[in-house]
Scaffold this motif. Structure first.
Motif, PDB file in Angstrom:
ATOM      1  N   UNK A 180      19.342  -7.191  22.377  1.00  0.00           N
ATOM      2  CA  UNK A 180      18.075  -7.573  21.671  1.00  0.00           C
ATOM      3  C   UNK A 180      17.719  -9.385  22.009  1.00  0.00           C
TER       4      UNK A 180
ATOM      5  N   UNK B 231      18.022 -10.845  24.281  1.00  0.00           N
ATOM      6  CA  UNK B 231      17.866 -12.112  25.538  1.00  0.00           C
ATOM      7  C   UNK B 231      16.618 -11.921  25.115  1.00  0.00           C
ATOM      8  N   UNK B 232      16.815 -13.039  26.477  1.00  0.00           N
ATOM      9  CA  UNK B 232      15.112 -13.665  26.838  1.00  0.00           C
ATOM     10  C   UNK B 232      14.664 -11.845  27.209  1.00  0.00           C
ATOM     11  N   UNK B 233      13.234 -11.935  27.037  1.00  0.00           N
ATOM     12  CA  UNK B 233      12.495 -11.368  27.691  1.00  0.00           C
ATOM     13  C   UNK B 233      10.721 -11.682  28.074  1.00  0.00           C
TER      14      UNK B 233
ATOM     15  N   UNK C  26       7.626 -12.157  28.657  1.00  0.00           N
ATOM     16  CA  UNK C  26       6.562 -12.420  27.235  1.00  0.00           C
ATOM     17  C   UNK C  26       6.484 -11.052  26.661  1.00  0.00           C
ATOM     18  N   UNK C  27       7.808 -11.402  25.745  1.00  0.00           N
ATOM     19  CA  UNK C  27       7.905 -10.189  24.873  1.00  0.00           C
ATOM     20  C   UNK C  27       7.523  -9.357  24.568  1.00  0.00           C
ATOM     21  N   UNK C  28       7.952  -8.482  25.842  1.00  0.00           N
ATOM     22  CA  UNK C  28       7.721  -6.840  26.409  1.00  0.00           C
ATOM     23  C   UNK C  28       8.521  -6.363  25.758  1.00  0.00           C
ATOM     24  N   UNK C  29       9.913  -6.491  25.589  1.00  0.00           N
ATOM     25  CA  UNK C  29      11.388  -6.229  25.203  1.00  0.00           C
ATOM     26  C   UNK C  29      11.211  -4.742  26.433  1.00  0.00           C
TER      27      UNK C  29
ATOM     28  N   UNK D 260      12.838  -2.429  27.809  1.00  0.00           N
ATOM     29  CA  UNK D 260      14.159  -1.429  27.995  1.00  0.00           C
ATOM     30  C   UNK D 260      14.907  -0.500  26.489  1.00  0.00           C
ATOM     31  N   UNK D 261      15.159   0.634  27.295  1.00  0.00           N
ATOM     32  CA  UNK D 261      15.891   0.740  25.640  1.00  0.00           C
ATOM     33  C   UNK D 261      16.706   1.542  26.236  1.00  0.00           C
TER      34      UNK D 261
ATOM     35  N   UNK E 216      11.994   0.494  30.366  1.00  0.00           N
ATOM     36  CA  UNK E 216      10.767   0.962  29.935  1.00  0.00           C
ATOM     37  C   UNK E 216       9.133   0.767  29.499  1.00  0.00           C
TER      38      UNK E 216
ATOM     39  N   UNK F  22       6.713   2.877  26.423  1.00  0.00           N
ATOM     40  CA  UNK F  22       7.058   2.022  24.756  1.00  0.00           C
ATOM     41  C   UNK F  22       6.011   1.432  24.701  1.00  0.00           C
ATOM     42  N   UNK F  23       5.407   0.240  25.705  1.00  0.00           N
ATOM     43  CA  UNK F  23       4.292  -0.275  25.589  1.00  0.00           C
ATOM     44  C   UNK F  23       2.956   0.495  26.385  1.00  0.00           C
TER      45      UNK F  23
ATOM     46  N   UNK G 102      19.551 -17.702  20.371  1.00  0.00           N
ATOM     47  CA  UNK G 102      18.870 -17.783  22.116  1.00  0.00           C
ATOM     48  C   UNK G 102      17.474 -17.911  20.944  1.00  0.00           C
TER      49      UNK G 102
ATOM     50  N   UNK H 270      21.045 -14.625  33.707  1.00  0.00           N
ATOM     51  CA  UNK H 270      21.953 -14.518  31.947  1.00  0.00           C
ATOM     52  C   UNK H 270      23.366 -15.555  31.887  1.00  0.00           C
TER      53      UNK H 270
ATOM     54  N   UNK I   7      12.662  -9.781  16.784  1.00  0.00           N
ATOM     55  CA  UNK I   7      13.486  -8.519  17.450  1.00  0.00           C
ATOM     56  C   UNK I   7      12.650  -6.914  17.616  1.00  0.00           C
TER      57      UNK I   7
ATOM     58  N   UNK J 284      14.843   0.549  19.980  1.00  0.00           N
ATOM     59  CA  UNK J 284      15.830   0.217  21.377  1.00  0.00           C
ATOM     60  C   UNK J 284      17.068   1.443  21.479  1.00  0.00           C
TER      61      UNK J 284
ATOM     62  N   UNK K 218       2.106  -7.499  17.575  1.00  0.00           N
ATOM     63  CA  UNK K 218       2.722  -7.133  18.889  1.00  0.00           C
ATOM     64  C   UNK K 218       2.478  -5.509  19.613  1.00  0.00           C
TER      65      UNK K 218
ATOM     66  N   UNK L 108       1.120  -6.673  23.650  1.00  0.00           N
ATOM     67  CA  UNK L 108       1.892  -6.449  24.708  1.00  0.00           C
ATOM     68  C   UNK L 108       0.781  -5.292  25.352  1.00  0.00           C
TER      69      UNK L 108
END
Lengths: 245, 245
Positions: A35, A37-39, A41-44, A46-47, A82, A85-86, B11, B117, B173, B179, B217, B221
């Motif tokens: 979690x 890691x870079x994402x 525009x902060x959208x994250x 994934x699941x 994913x 979630x968005x 990070x 990465x 996060x 997640x 958030x 998004x």
């Protein structure tokens, strides 16, 4: 060369694991690292689905080209891109989620891959080993059904993790000169460099298999790439909401 | 918590750099680490282009939403998904490269992201910092022209690297429970969890901006995802050989 560089350079895929569980505390750390890691525009976007149920594991192994280690590994994760979630985030704010652009497909695929690589590195730093399982895309529709994935979510790859019970060698990578260019792309010297690399790879295989196998890199990847790759993916993704608009 | 886990968890994206070059020896190590990442079926389907030419940097910055740090950072890399090399490998072995499947697009996009990465983590382990630049996909056709990319290669993202000259905070996060799922996907509790997360994010922004900004958030998004994302990508990719078959 510091310890992290050392760790990264000594990566090798592990497919055989000791019959020892991975400690829950470590699993938590691994996911936290993922979690972090870079994402984009902060959208994250994934699941991660941890598969504990052994019947499910067996089905997934069968659907992924009978890769036994999916059943055998102490920890098996499936990384999903994913966007659902968005979509929920949009609904919570009375906005309409725009579905199906190829760019959004890229965003979520990159996001989940960054997270996964962090997970693998964290695991390796704890003495664990693992391997990515692209084979879950052999039957992505059945895998998605098993995992009850909603639209706008797709399974990108699995990851087997556990304490290694084998010591495989590192596989020699392409010469850096062919992978790293300056200011612009050129492949002028690629054929020459690939021929040299082929020789190295051939010698590696000969040595490792006592002369049973003498394949080159270009022949190996050429054989792969002269066949259609998982041609069902387009229809599957479309069905799943990834319309590649 | 070991040092690697510590590094991964701490990070943060860095966009402001000291006017100090990155040592060539370190750059070599960074690329070696990138190359050590997992690669699907050994295809190593990526090329990294280091942009030294300052005029090019300026153009790329302009084409990527005027992100000044693309010009200012000591080291700027562009990570390309590369199937062209595999086409060359086919030709060297009298095989015909099969172009345009969405699966091959996934393979190369995942491969380049894993490598990137690793590069970022290696850099961070050396005291460097960096940020991914998805903005190069704002004008991928012009970027590709600048970089002389052949068909079957596309620029996925850039990466600015250098010694940090700012100390930004980590961005909180999503809760792990949203997640990480077990055995199957469910979003039953997502809205509740997202509301809690929204509160935390809102408080974070209020604190960081002295009350100037109080966004959540899901709103942030959601605003992004209720607009078409880079709708030019499909045509660009098609032109470039990625036909999403």
């Amino acid at each position: 060369m510091n310890d992290v560089v050392n760790l990264l350079k000594s990566h090798k895929s592990v497919r055989k694991f000791k019959a020892v569980s991975v400690e829950e505390e470590k699993i938590k750390e691994i996911i936290e690292c993922a979690q972090s890691a870079s994402t984009s525009s902060y959208i994250q976007a994934y699941t991660i689905i941890r598969i504990n149920n052994m019947e499910k594991r067996r089905s997934i192994a069968n659907l992924s080209g009978n890769q036994k280690y999916i059943e055998e590994c102490p920890l098996f994760l499936i990384f999903c891109a994913d966007l659902n979630r968005l979509k929920i985030a949009c609904e919570m704010n009375n906005k309409v989620f725009v579905e199906g652009y190829v760019e959004t497909f890229i965003l979520s695929t990159v996001d989940v891959t960054l997270a996964a690589q962090n997970a693998l590195i964290a695991a390796e730093s704890m003495g664990l080993g693992g391997v990515y399982i692209g084979g879950i895309r052999n039957n992505p529709d059945k895998i998605s059904e098993l995992l009850k994935l909603p639209t706008n979510v797709y399974p990108v790859f699995g990851m087997c993790l556990g304490y290694p019970d084998e010591d495989t060698g590192n596989k020699l990578r392409l010469p850096m000169e062919i992978v790293l260019k300056t200011d612009y792309y050129t492949s002028d010297d690629d054929v020459e460099m690939l021929k040299e690399y082929d020789e190295q790879i051939k010698n590696y295989y000969i040595k490792r298999t006592n002369g049973q196998r003498a394949d080159t890199w270009t022949n190996q990847v050429g054989s792969l790439m002269s066949n259609p790759q998982r041609p069902h993916m387009k229809d599957f993704l479309k069905e799943q909401g990834f319309k590649m608009k």
